[in-house]
Design a protein around this motif. Structure first.
Motif, mmCIF file in Angstrom:
data_model
loop_
_atom_site.group_PDB
_atom_site.id
_atom_site.type_symbol
_atom_site.label_atom_id
_atom_site.label_comp_id
_atom_site.label_asym_id
_atom_site.label_seq_id
_atom_site.Cartn_x
_atom_site.Cartn_y
_atom_site.Cartn_z
ATOM 1 N N LEU A 1 0.831 -1.207 0.000
ATOM 2 C CA LEU A 1 0.000 0.000 0.000
ATOM 3 C C LEU A 1 0.866 1.258 0.000
ATOM 4 C CD1 LEU A 1 -2.929 1.214 0.313
ATOM 5 C CD2 LEU A 1 -2.485 1.211 2.779
ATOM 6 N N LEU A 2 1.855 1.313 0.909
ATOM 7 C CA LEU A 2 2.721 2.483 1.011
ATOM 8 C C LEU A 2 3.627 2.621 -0.210
ATOM 9 C CD1 LEU A 2 3.798 2.417 4.779
ATOM 10 C CD2 LEU A 2 1.953 3.706 3.710
ATOM 11 N N SER A 3 4.031 1.481 -0.791
ATOM 12 C CA SER A 3 4.925 1.508 -1.957
ATOM 13 C C SER A 3 4.266 2.192 -3.148
ATOM 14 C CB SER A 3 5.324 0.078 -2.346
ATOM 15 O OG SER A 3 6.052 -0.531 -1.305
ATOM 16 N N GLY A 4 2.965 2.002 -3.298
ATOM 17 C CA GLY A 4 2.269 2.609 -4.434
ATOM 18 C C GLY A 4 1.624 3.937 -4.120
ATOM 19 N N TYR A 5 1.681 4.359 -2.859
ATOM 20 C CA TYR A 5 0.997 5.595 -2.446
ATOM 21 C C TYR A 5 1.884 6.836 -2.552
ATOM 22 C CZ TYR A 5 -1.057 9.088 0.682
ATOM 23 O OH TYR A 5 -1.548 10.255 1.214
ATOM 24 N N GLY A 6 3.047 6.795 -1.929
ATOM 25 C CA GLY A 6 3.842 8.002 -1.762
ATOM 26 C C GLY A 6 4.416 8.581 -3.041
ATOM 27 N N LEU A 7 5.091 7.732 -3.840
ATOM 28 C CA LEU A 7 5.802 8.223 -5.025
ATOM 29 C C LEU A 7 4.885 8.924 -6.024
ATOM 30 C CD1 LEU A 7 8.458 8.474 -6.530
ATOM 31 C CD2 LEU A 7 8.081 6.182 -7.475
ATOM 32 N N PRO A 8 3.719 8.370 -6.384
ATOM 33 C CA PRO A 8 2.841 9.068 -7.333
ATOM 34 C C PRO A 8 2.404 10.451 -6.848
ATOM 35 C CG PRO A 8 2.167 6.784 -7.116
ATOM 36 C CD PRO A 8 3.184 7.036 -6.045
ATOM 37 N N LEU A 9 2.079 10.558 -5.556
ATOM 38 C CA LEU A 9 1.650 11.851 -5.024
ATOM 39 C C LEU A 9 2.801 12.853 -5.010
ATOM 40 C CD1 LEU A 9 -0.675 10.824 -2.053
ATOM 41 C CD2 LEU A 9 -1.325 11.586 -4.327
ATOM 42 N N LEU A 10 3.998 12.354 -4.708
ATOM 43 C CA LEU A 10 5.170 13.231 -4.700
ATOM 44 C C LEU A 10 5.469 13.735 -6.115
ATOM 45 C CD1 LEU A 10 7.286 14.342 -2.727
ATOM 46 C CD2 LEU A 10 8.759 12.425 -3.347
ATOM 47 N N LEU A 11 5.388 12.853 -7.103
ATOM 48 C CA LEU A 11 5.594 13.261 -8.496
ATOM 49 C C LEU A 11 4.515 14.245 -8.934
ATOM 50 C CD1 LEU A 11 6.551 9.832 -10.141
ATOM 51 C CD2 LEU A 11 8.074 11.749 -9.624
ATOM 52 N N GLY A 12 3.278 14.026 -8.463
ATOM 53 C CA GLY A 12 2.189 14.941 -8.786
ATOM 54 C C GLY A 12 2.437 16.334 -8.229
ATOM 55 N N LYS A 13 3.019 16.415 -7.024
ATOM 56 C CA LYS A 13 3.339 17.710 -6.422
ATOM 57 C C LYS A 13 4.472 18.407 -7.173
ATOM 58 C CE LYS A 13 1.974 16.575 -1.665
ATOM 59 N NZ LYS A 13 1.083 17.713 -1.405
ATOM 60 N N MET A 14 5.398 17.605 -7.713
ATOM 61 C CA MET A 14 6.542 18.168 -8.415
ATOM 62 C C MET A 14 6.182 18.653 -9.815
ATOM 63 S SD MET A 14 9.325 15.305 -7.228
ATOM 64 C CE MET A 14 10.606 15.856 -8.355
ATOM 65 N N ALA A 15 5.078 18.151 -10.372
ATOM 66 C CA ALA A 15 4.682 18.511 -11.742
ATOM 67 C C ALA A 15 3.838 19.785 -11.710
ATOM 68 C CB ALA A 15 3.901 17.366 -12.382
ATOM 69 N N PHE A 16 4.493 20.937 -11.581
ATOM 70 C CA PHE A 16 3.781 22.211 -11.447
ATOM 71 C C PHE A 16 2.968 22.548 -12.699
ATOM 72 C CE2 PHE A 16 7.466 22.710 -8.595
ATOM 73 C CZ PHE A 16 6.789 22.979 -7.421
ATOM 74 N N ILE A 17 3.433 22.076 -13.869
ATOM 75 C CA ILE A 17 2.763 22.432 -15.127
ATOM 76 C C ILE A 17 1.383 21.791 -15.204
ATOM 77 C CG2 ILE A 17 2.920 22.294 -17.646
ATOM 78 C CD1 ILE A 17 5.955 22.229 -17.335
ATOM 79 N N ILE A 18 1.252 20.583 -14.660
ATOM 80 C CA ILE A 18 -0.005 19.848 -14.752
ATOM 81 C C ILE A 18 -0.803 20.058 -13.477
ATOM 82 C CG2 ILE A 18 -1.073 17.586 -15.072
ATOM 83 C CD1 ILE A 18 1.520 16.750 -16.486
#
Length: 334
Positions: free
Chosen positions: A259-276
């Motif tokens: 659960l944690l393996s698939g949770y954190g990284l996508p949200l972190l990448l989403g925060k880093m993608a300022f354009i989208i």
């Protein structure tokens, strides 16, 4: 922003959302996704909604706790509404910066000082990102050391991600300990940008702004950061529970490590993608790739992820836009 620009951004968000919501079930095959949807346990779906409500209330508690350090009282409910509406503003106007600016604006209307409004406006997002980074690190460590289905290429990829996360944590730690160096770097970048656009450079306001932030952070560190930290941690825990309950609703009993393996990284990448805006597409597709790579059926993942994003992103965002007039009308903290 003008009303026309806001409407254009909202239209963009809706188009991106519709594209993602159409794409994910198609990747998993629509027929299989519909079967998962028909067999959903709606009791767990209700629990997912409840967990997400508590997630936003926890952020409200975080803001309330920080305000209390400035001897100001505000209800958890109104704090949660301020944060909810600020995330909607951030979606169409500058991401985290837009969200922080909205919190700053509403607190300034309540006669908060410039210093306190500034620190309160940035802490929720910074704290949330920091906690997500910790969870992402734990997830990546789990993938590298405790999951044997990863290929050598994937191990290298996750190793690089882990290295970047640790590096970022070290940089943040050093930045908190070395104010003068941070001031030199930020004013140097500001001067460079001003020179490019041939504008006058005056670092006094920037230095004062950074000084105020460090002063407030130090005051929070003196035994007054426990309650805000509890609010920040609770925010993320309830958000994870939202995703967990959606997996249970789909009939899949997922382990904590996966659960944690698939949770954190996508949200972190989403925060880093300022354009989208809102990380739309990045969060969903990254989550789908991680969970299916960990052996979860793609149809289950598609339904769970879309349901989770509906509860944690789409419904709060729309609700936040509806709540903005309420905050603009209010002139006092209850």
């Amino acid at each position: 922003m003008s009303r026309k620009k806001i409407l254009n951004y909202i239209l963009l968000v809706v188009i991106l959302g519709l594209a993602v919501n159409f794409l994910l079930p198609k990747l998993a095959t629509i027929e299989k996704s519909l079967l998962v949807l028909k067999s959903m346990n709606w009791f767990f779906v209700i629990l997912a909604f409840t967990a997400q409500a508590f997630s936003y209330l926890s952020t409200g508690y975080l803001i309330k706790a920080i305000l209390k350090t400035y001897n100001r009282e505000i209800s958890v409910y109104k704090s949660a509404v301020i944060y909810l509406c600020s995330t909607s503003i951030g979606l169409v106007a500058g991401g985290i910066l837009g969200s922080s600016a909205a919190i700053y604006k509403w607190l300034k209307k309540e006669d908060m000082t410039k210093n306190s409004s500034t620190i309160i406006s940035v802490i929720p997002s910074m704290l949330n990102t920091g906690i997500i980074m910790v969870i992402t690190t734990l997830g990546v460590v789990y993938l590298i050391f405790f999951h044997d289905i990863l290929s050598n290429t994937q191990l290298i990829e996750y190793g690089i991600i882990l290295l970047l996360l640790v590096t970022a944590a070290v940089i943040i730690f050093l930045a908190l300990r070395h104010k003068e160096t941070v001031i030199k770097i930020i004013t140097g970048v500001e001067k460079f940008i001003k020179n490019i656009f041939h504008k006058p450079f005056s670092p006094e306001k920037t230095i004062e702004y950074i000084d105020n932030i460090y002063t407030d952070i130090n005051s929070l560190n003196k035994g007054r950061f426990k309650k805000p930290l509890m609010g920040g941690i609770s925010t993320v825990i309830f958000d994870i529970l939202t995703l967990y309950f959606m997996f249970l609703a789909a009939g899949y009993n997922i382990s904590l490590g996966v659960l944690l393996s698939g949770y954190g990284l996508p949200l972190l990448l989403g925060k880093m993608a300022f354009i989208i805006p809102g990380g739309i597409g990045i969060v969903e597709t990254t989550m789908l790739g991680l969970y299916t790579g960990l052996g979860i059926p793609s149809a289950t993942c598609a339904v769970v992820i879309l349901g989770y994003r509906l509860i944690s992103f789409w419904i709060p965002t729309i609700s936040g836009f509806a709540g903005i007039p309420y905050l603009d009308r209010r002139t006092d903290i209850n």
